[in-house]
Scaffold this active site. Structure first.
Site, PDB file in Angstrom:
ATOM      1  CE1 TYR A 183      45.945  41.412  30.743  1.00 21.86           C
ATOM      2  CE2 TYR A 183      47.285  40.178  29.186  1.00 21.86           C
ATOM      3  CZ  TYR A 183      46.169  40.265  29.998  1.00 21.86           C
ATOM      4  OH  TYR A 183      45.269  39.232  30.052  1.00 21.86           O
TER       5      TYR A 183
ATOM      6  CB  THR B 224      46.932  33.681  34.360  1.00 22.69           C
ATOM      7  OG1 THR B 224      47.711  34.853  34.124  1.00 22.69           O
ATOM      8  CG2 THR B 224      46.012  33.915  35.544  1.00 22.69           C
TER       9      THR B 224
ATOM     10  CD  GLN C 127      54.263  36.979  30.833  1.00 27.52           C
ATOM     11  OE1 GLN C 127      53.297  36.864  31.586  1.00 27.52           O
ATOM     12  NE2 GLN C 127      54.165  36.889  29.523  1.00 27.52           N
TER      13      GLN C 127
ATOM     14  CG  ASN D 260      48.519  38.030  24.959  1.00 23.32           C
ATOM     15  OD1 ASN D 260      48.674  38.033  23.738  1.00 23.32           O
ATOM     16  ND2 ASN D 260      48.851  36.986  25.698  1.00 23.32           N
TER      17      ASN D 260
ATOM     18  CG  ASN E 205      42.813  41.663  27.535  1.00 24.79           C
ATOM     19  OD1 ASN E 205      41.806  41.393  28.170  1.00 24.79           O
ATOM     20  ND2 ASN E 205      43.965  41.047  27.743  1.00 24.79           N
TER      21      ASN E 205
ATOM     22  CG  HIS F 121      52.712  39.977  29.680  1.00 32.83           C
ATOM     23  ND1 HIS F 121      52.446  39.990  28.327  1.00 32.83           N
ATOM     24  CD2 HIS F 121      51.697  39.283  30.247  1.00 32.83           C
ATOM     25  CE1 HIS F 121      51.304  39.342  28.111  1.00 32.83           C
ATOM     26  NE2 HIS F 121      50.839  38.895  29.257  1.00 32.83           N
TER      27      HIS F 121
ATOM     28  NE  ARG G 116      53.790  34.791  25.212  1.00 30.78           N
ATOM     29  CZ  ARG G 116      52.615  34.177  25.353  1.00 30.78           C
ATOM     30  NH1 ARG G 116      51.671  34.716  26.101  1.00 30.78           N
ATOM     31  NH2 ARG G 116      52.386  33.036  24.759  1.00 30.78           N
TER      32      ARG G 116
ATOM     33  N   GLY H 146      51.627  26.197  25.615  1.00 29.14           N
ATOM     34  CA  GLY H 146      50.811  26.578  26.756  1.00 29.14           C
ATOM     35  C   GLY H 146      49.882  25.464  27.174  1.00 29.14           C
ATOM     36  NE  ARG H 147      44.181  26.976  24.712  1.00 27.64           N
ATOM     37  CZ  ARG H 147      43.257  27.348  23.837  1.00 27.64           C
ATOM     38  NH1 ARG H 147      42.923  26.549  22.837  1.00 27.64           N
ATOM     39  NH2 ARG H 147      42.674  28.518  23.965  1.00 27.64           N
TER      40      ARG H 147
END
Ligand code: 8OZ
Length: 373
Positions: A192, A36, A112, A190, A247, A187, A239, A328-329
């Protein structure tokens, strides 16, 4: 300049070799993880495809595969500011500009598709109450145009409403193909909506979608089936994050739930599973799920993610732990990540303050490495 490279004596690490993932051919096994970035045009209707958005993805098209930032399948599926959706024609037109740029640069890109479920607020959904499998409120806050607000109590989905949400994922996948994507990643991670159905910390239902593990996997599998029927199983990935506490979500027996899910996904011949190994963005050492067993039992591609550096990525692909590695990062801060990993070059460091900011700073202004010609 003198170079002593004897090319025939050097075998490129498998990480830099191509791979077929379902119906998608990728040029190397370095994957850009979904992230995001909150830089869609929110005022216009959560539209992607600005010059900056195009440039951001174009810069990173050295990845064998790019997985987009999460793209909500409906206004109610939105959980963060300025996230680009995949439900309107204007959004599809915006995504087309991005997929075209990525393909011109020689990479592949999947969307995604995402529903945030209870991780949202009426201030983000146009006033609608967020939905979830059950009325179980998440501890925590969300960022809205009215500042940081407490997450609200979600509305438990009526049995009759569930098929409609499955269909939103199907339409998101159809829109993704219209927009020129190579496929989609559902997705399911995480904390959701899909994950809220899977894990018993959020799913207290007593109907066909709750209770027994088969029931808690039902929503995820209906989404997979609907999406696969629409675009072909060879273009579908998912994923999963069996043990992440993200979360405020947990499960009493992740091995049983996600072990069952992997078996069911195997029967459906989807392209890949993308595993968050451990706590998303945190420790890799979280007990509760045997990733090696999942890797062995799943016949599609296994994309691994979470805290990988160059050495670990090369080793884990070489040893067969994973088929590909999602970064990612490192991909935020290093637009030319593949070139840097190949050269074992120094990496830029990540500025955490600009991850969700607006504009070019911390988005498209990380420098590529100096190439001495
Ligand atoms: C961080 C910020 C916003 C969204 C996830 C979609 O954790 C996310 C996300 C992460 O998968």
């Amino acid at each position: 300049m003198y170079t002593s490279l004897n090319k025939s004596a050097v075998t490129a690490p498998k990480l830099f070799q191509g791979l077929r993932i379902g119906d998608i051919e990728i040029a190397n096994r370095v994957v850009m993880a979904p992230m995001t970035r909150s830089r869609a045009d929110e005022a216009a209707g959560d539209i992607p495809g600005s010059e900056l958005n195009i440039e951001y993805y174009r810069q990173r098209s050295n990845a064998g595969l790019i997985i987009t930032e999460g793209t909500p399948v409906s206004p109610l599926g939105k959980g963060y500011l300025a996230t680009p959706g995949i439900y309107s024609d204007a959004q599809v037109e915006g995504w087309k500009k991005i997929t075209r740029a990525v393909h011109e640069a020689g990479s592949k890109i999947v969307a995604q598709i995402w529903h945030a479920g209870r991780v949202s607020h009426p201030a983000l959904t146009g006033g609608m109450q967020p939905v979830a499998p059950s009325a179980v409120q998440q501890k925590g806050t969300v960022y809205t145009r009215n500042g940081k607000l407490e997450l609200p109590m979600p509305q438990a989905l009526e049995l009759a409403e569930i098929a409609g949400i499955v269909d939103e994922f199907r339409r998101g996948a159809a829109n993704a193909m219209r927009a020129g994507f190579d496929g989609v990643e559902i997705h399911g991670a995480n904390g959701y909506l899909v994950d809220q159905f899977l894990r018993d910390g959020a799913n207290k239902r007593t109907d066909a979608y709750g209770g027994a593990i088969e029931n808690r996997c039902r929503f995820a599998l209906e989404v997979v089936d609907a999406v696969a029927a629409e675009i072909g199983a060879g273009r579908v990935g998912i994923r999963l994050s069996p043990v992440t506490p993200s979360n405020d979500l947990a499960d009493s027996n992740p091995q049983a739930v996600f072990g069952h899910l992997v078996e069911e996904l195997n029967k459906r011949s989807i392209a890949y599973i993308h595993f968050v190994e451990g706590a998303a963005g945190g420790s890799r050492d979280v007990p509760g799920f045997d990733f090696i067993r999942a890797r062995r039992s799943f016949k599609g591609a296994y994309i691994a993610n979470n805290g990988y550096d160059r050495e670990m990525a090369i080793d884990k692909v070489e040893s067969g732990w994973a088929d590909a590695i999602a970064f990612g990062r490192l991909y935020i801060a290093n637009p030319d990540l593949v070139q840097r990993l190949k050269a074992n070059a120094a990496l830029n460091s990540l500025n955490f303050r600009t991850i969700y900011a607006s504009g070019a700073v911390g988005y498209t202004d990380y420098p590529a490495m100096d190439v001495v010609g």
